[in-house]
Design an enzyme around this catalytic site. Structure first.
Site, PDB file in Angstrom:
ATOM      1  CE  LYS A  59       2.430   5.940  -6.572  1.00  0.00           C
ATOM      2  NZ  LYS A  59       2.703   4.486  -6.488  1.00  0.00           N
ATOM      3  CG  ASP A  96       2.095   1.300  -8.814  1.00  0.00           C
ATOM      4  OD1 ASP A  96       3.169   1.507  -9.417  1.00  0.00           O
ATOM      5  OD2 ASP A  96       1.639   2.080  -7.964  1.00  0.00           O
TER       6      ASP A  96
END
Length: 271
Positions: A59, A96
């Site tokens: 990420k 997220d």
């Protein structure tokens, strides 16, 4: 893309939506080592990909490969959703925080960001996304509690907003007037120790959320439910964070339903 990635339930999740909406496409789990990441990302357009998701440990490493970043990805410093443009350029986003807030809104409709202080346990990548989302949504105070206090301090310094590091040895005190408690660590997951957090001083009106979804009811959620707190499990965050990417790739805004939850939680042979 992840390393490892075989445990991921995202192919099951997106596969369900592809079938439901009659879309001619596939969603694949790609095991990519850190050394291979840059080359694999540069090949996406040639392979015909509309986009990808990224998971651990990619990420943060993928940031440099993006032609552009969403405000959330830039602020958080991590990308979990990538869209391949018509020119082959990659746009990185972080969904997220969106998934976290949508899960709360569906699981605890009485909660609003301005309800009171929030206690976030952990200071990793998920905590960064959640703290950013809470601050952006209007939380008056976000108390970041982490066993290694330096990591909590770094998170607070990196993100703008009403964030404060809180000493681990006073974590029970952080709960005394909290409206929401969120566990962002792996503690409580299958195979891990439970989270050591005494809820005695937590108001019964507070919402307790655990982003862990294996098991759905972690020891933290069981303890909170037994004393009357509203609890929200972690599966919805996984499901809702997938919505923006699917819509960007396939032009359809997918729904999170009970049938989808059952499909994602089902036995492996259904995958």
């Amino acid at each position: 893309m992840g390393w490892p990635v075989g445990h991921s339930r995202s192919p099951r999740l997106h596969g369900y939506w592809l079938d439901r909406y009659g879309i001619d496409g596939t969603y694949e789990a790609l095991a990519v080592t850190p050394d291979e990441l840059a080359g694999q990302l540069s090949s996406l357009a040639g392979w015909g990909f509309a986009g990808i998701n990224l998971t651990v440990p990619h990420k943060e490493a993928a940031l440099d490969a993006m032609a552009s970043l969403s405000p959330a990805a830039r602020a958080i410093g991590a990308v979990n959703t990538v869209v391949v443009g018509a020119d082959g350029g990659l746009t990185g986003d972080n969904t997220d925080g969106f998934g976290f807030l949508e899960n709360l809104r569906h699981g605890a409709s009485q909660w609003t960001a301005d309800a009171g202080p929030v206690v976030v346990v952990g200071a990793g990548g998920a905590a960064r996304a959640i703290c950013h989302a809470l601050a952006t949504d209007g939380a008056p105070e976000v108390r970041v509690v982490n066993r290694t206090e330096a990591r909590a301090v770094n998170l607070v310094e990196d993100l703008a907003g009403p964030l404060t590091p809180w000493p681990w040895n006073d974590r029970a005190g952080a709960l005394s007037d909290a409206a929401l408690v969120v566990n962002t660590t792996a503690l409580g997951m299958v195979g891990q120790d439970p989270l050591d957090l005494d809820l005695e001083r937590l108001p019964v009106t507070a919402v307790v959320n655990d982003i862990v979804y294996a098991p759905l009811e972690t020891p933290l959620l069981a303890a909170a439910a037994s004393r009357g707190n509203t609890v929200v499990d972690g599966l919805g965050m996984l499901l809702h964070q997938a919505r923006p990417g699917f819509e960007a790739w396939f032009g359809v805004a997918p729904e999170v339903t009970d049938e989808l939850r059952a499909r994602v939680l089902g036995p492996d042979e259904l995958a």
